[in-house]
Design a protein around this motif. Structure first.
Motif, PDB file in Angstrom:
ATOM      1  N   LEU A 154     -28.787  92.390  42.293  1.00  0.00           N
ATOM      2  CA  LEU A 154     -28.608  92.871  40.925  1.00  0.00           C
ATOM      3  C   LEU A 154     -28.034  94.282  40.916  1.00  0.00           C
ATOM      4  N   GLN A 155     -28.518  95.143  41.808  1.00  0.00           N
ATOM      5  CA  GLN A 155     -27.982  96.505  41.874  1.00  0.00           C
ATOM      6  C   GLN A 155     -26.510  96.504  42.284  1.00  0.00           C
ATOM      7  N   GLN A 156     -26.136  95.631  43.218  1.00  0.00           N
ATOM      8  CA  GLN A 156     -24.739  95.534  43.617  1.00  0.00           C
ATOM      9  C   GLN A 156     -23.874  95.055  42.464  1.00  0.00           C
ATOM     10  N   SER A 157     -24.369  94.040  41.747  1.00  0.00           N
ATOM     11  CA  SER A 157     -23.615  93.532  40.607  1.00  0.00           C
ATOM     12  C   SER A 157     -23.487  94.588  39.510  1.00  0.00           C
TER      13      SER A 157
ATOM     14  N   MET B 144     -22.375  94.020  29.317  1.00  0.00           N
ATOM     15  CA  MET B 144     -22.850  93.234  30.449  1.00  0.00           C
ATOM     16  C   MET B 144     -23.821  94.053  31.302  1.00  0.00           C
ATOM     17  N   ALA B 145     -23.512  95.331  31.468  1.00  0.00           N
ATOM     18  CA  ALA B 145     -24.396  96.191  32.253  1.00  0.00           C
ATOM     19  C   ALA B 145     -25.763  96.335  31.581  1.00  0.00           C
ATOM     20  N   MET B 146     -25.773  96.415  30.259  1.00  0.00           N
ATOM     21  CA  MET B 146     -27.041  96.498  29.537  1.00  0.00           C
ATOM     22  C   MET B 146     -27.874  95.243  29.762  1.00  0.00           C
ATOM     23  N   GLY B 147     -27.221  94.084  29.751  1.00  0.00           N
ATOM     24  CA  GLY B 147     -27.950  92.855  30.016  1.00  0.00           C
ATOM     25  C   GLY B 147     -28.540  92.826  31.417  1.00  0.00           C
ATOM     26  N   LYS B 148     -27.780  93.351  32.400  1.00  0.00           N
ATOM     27  CA  LYS B 148     -28.291  93.389  33.761  1.00  0.00           C
ATOM     28  C   LYS B 148     -29.437  94.380  33.909  1.00  0.00           C
TER      29      LYS B 148
ATOM     30  N   ASN C  19     -15.869  98.596  37.379  1.00  0.00           N
ATOM     31  CA  ASN C  19     -14.745  97.898  36.759  1.00  0.00           C
ATOM     32  C   ASN C  19     -14.666  98.141  35.256  1.00  0.00           C
ATOM     33  N   GLY C  20     -15.632  98.782  34.700  1.00  0.00           N
ATOM     34  CA  GLY C  20     -15.650  98.943  33.252  1.00  0.00           C
ATOM     35  C   GLY C  20     -15.084 100.238  32.754  1.00  0.00           C
TER      36      GLY C  20
ATOM     37  N   SER D 144      -4.577 105.267  29.367  1.00  0.00           N
ATOM     38  CA  SER D 144      -3.848 105.207  28.102  1.00  0.00           C
ATOM     39  C   SER D 144      -4.776 105.223  26.912  1.00  0.00           C
ATOM     40  N   GLY D 145      -6.007 104.793  27.091  1.00  0.00           N
ATOM     41  CA  GLY D 145      -6.961 104.800  25.991  1.00  0.00           C
ATOM     42  C   GLY D 145      -6.616 103.818  24.900  1.00  0.00           C
ATOM     43  N   SER D 146      -5.962 102.730  25.263  1.00  0.00           N
ATOM     44  CA  SER D 146      -5.594 101.737  24.265  1.00  0.00           C
ATOM     45  C   SER D 146      -6.824 101.014  23.773  1.00  0.00           C
ATOM     46  N   SER D 147      -6.636 100.339  22.646  1.00  0.00           N
ATOM     47  CA  SER D 147      -7.758  99.623  22.052  1.00  0.00           C
ATOM     48  C   SER D 147      -8.224  98.482  22.957  1.00  0.00           C
ATOM     49  N   GLY D 148      -7.270  97.865  23.703  1.00  0.00           N
ATOM     50  CA  GLY D 148      -7.657  96.779  24.598  1.00  0.00           C
ATOM     51  C   GLY D 148      -8.538  97.267  25.718  1.00  0.00           C
ATOM     52  N   ASN D 149      -8.168  98.413  26.294  1.00  0.00           N
ATOM     53  CA  ASN D 149      -8.995  98.968  27.366  1.00  0.00           C
ATOM     54  C   ASN D 149     -10.376  99.379  26.857  1.00  0.00           C
ATOM     55  N   VAL D 150     -10.424  99.941  25.654  1.00  0.00           N
ATOM     56  CA  VAL D 150     -11.717 100.358  25.079  1.00  0.00           C
ATOM     57  C   VAL D 150     -12.602  99.142  24.838  1.00  0.00           C
ATOM     58  N   ALA D 151     -11.981  98.052  24.324  1.00  0.00           N
ATOM     59  CA  ALA D 151     -12.761  96.843  24.074  1.00  0.00           C
ATOM     60  C   ALA D 151     -13.281  96.266  25.387  1.00  0.00           C
ATOM     61  N   ASN D 152     -12.415  96.312  26.430  1.00  0.00           N
ATOM     62  CA  ASN D 152     -12.853  95.808  27.721  1.00  0.00           C
ATOM     63  C   ASN D 152     -14.006  96.650  28.273  1.00  0.00           C
ATOM     64  N   TYR D 153     -13.862  97.975  28.078  1.00  0.00           N
ATOM     65  CA  TYR D 153     -14.917  98.879  28.544  1.00  0.00           C
ATOM     66  C   TYR D 153     -16.236  98.604  27.831  1.00  0.00           C
ATOM     67  N   MET D 154     -16.208  98.421  26.533  1.00  0.00           N
ATOM     68  CA  MET D 154     -17.426  98.160  25.769  1.00  0.00           C
ATOM     69  C   MET D 154     -18.036  96.821  26.182  1.00  0.00           C
TER      70      MET D 154
END
Length: 295
Positions: free
Chosen positions: A202-205, A233-237, A212-213, A218-228
């Motif tokens: 779990l720690q490795q994941s 996912m990290a919060m769930g882990k 990767n997040g 560029s700070g585009s909206s797509g990258n921000v959405a991917n980051y969020m």
């Protein structure tokens, strides 16, 4: 003269009848008077008994009141004496100093001994409260000392290692008890290994998810959405990580319960004392480490 004789007999009869009625009346009057006197005597006797009972009850009540007043007076004198002794003790300095040593003996006085012990307890209590308040205000967030953290396993001690230490402290053990503790140690170690492997995975994941997040430059909206999304996912882990901590706590609790079933009451008490001594030595070791000379 022959005519007068019968009238004389009739008159005599009337007189006798009147005398008889008079005598009966007097007899009835005497009987009624005697009955009235007896009733009056009974009433007087009841009144006298009631008065005697009231006097006796009043006498007993006065005696109880007198005894109660004497008891209160005796208690007041004892309290005054204790207060005077306590005042003299305070003036003479019969209290525990800050180092915990007594300057004088208690001379067998229970009240003074209690007062001294309470003062010592209050001083210790205030010290611990001040330490707790300082720790909260410092926002340290870590309750374990450095030496204790060396032995930390998912939020607490490792049950299997603790059982190894206790086996030497609880001798002599019966063969059945020895096998029970050995089997409990083996099963605890297997469960710990499974939890440790799951924790490492779990720690490795979680580390990969955080790596990767990161949002792109560029700070585009797509990258921000991917980051969020990655942070979600990290919060769930992290929630799963909390579940591992709870499983480790349950394992420790179950191990102690099983140990209590294997041992006798006296052996269980010795085991708890040994556990307390173990953690006390760890804390003492940490204190020595922190107080070591620094170069």
């Amino acid at each position: 003269m022959a005519d007068a004789s019968p009238r004389t007999d009739t008159s005599t009869d009337d007189t006798d009848e009147k005398n008889q009625r008079f005598e009966r009346g007097q007899t009835n009057a005497i009987v009624a008077s005697d009955s009235s006197d007896r009733s009056k005597d009974k009433t007087d006797q009841k009144t006298l008994r009631r008065l005697a009972q009231n006097r006796e009850a009043a006498r007993k009540s006065r005696l109880r009141k007198k005894a109660y007043v004497q008891q209160l007076e005796s208690s007041r004198l004892k309290l005054t004496q204790l207060e005077q002794e306590l005042q003299r003790a305070r003036q003479q300095g019969i209290f525990i100093s800050s180092s915990g040593d007594q300057s004088h003996s208690m001379s067998g006085n229970g009240a003074l001994a209690f007062d001294v012990e309470y003062a010592r307890w209050l001083e210790e209590h205030n010290r611990q409260i001040n330490e707790l308040r300082a720790a909260v205000n410092s926002h340290a967030g870590m309750w374990k000392t450095p030496a204790e953290r060396c032995f930390l396993w998912i939020g607490g001690f490792r049950s299997s290692e603790l059982l190894k230490l206790l086996a030497n402290q609880l001798e002599p053990l019966t063969e059945q008890q020895f096998m029970g503790i050995h089997n409990l140690q083996q099963s605890s170690q297997q469960a710990e290994d499974a939890l440790s492997q799951g924790m490492e995975a779990l720690q490795q994941s979680l580390a990969e998810t955080l790596t990767n997040g990161s949002p792109g430059p560029s700070g585009s909206s797509g990258n921000v959405a991917n980051y969020m999304g990655q942070m979600a996912m990290a919060m769930g882990k992290l929630g799963t990580l909390e579940g591992f901590v709870r499983q480790a706590d349950n394992l420790r609790q179950q191990t102690l319960q099983q140990m209590h079933r294997i041992l006798t009451t006296r052996q269980s008490a010795r085991a708890l004392l040994a556990i307390n001594d173990y953690f006390s030595r760890l804390r003492a070791l940490s204190s020595l480490w922190l107080a070591r000379p620094r170069e």
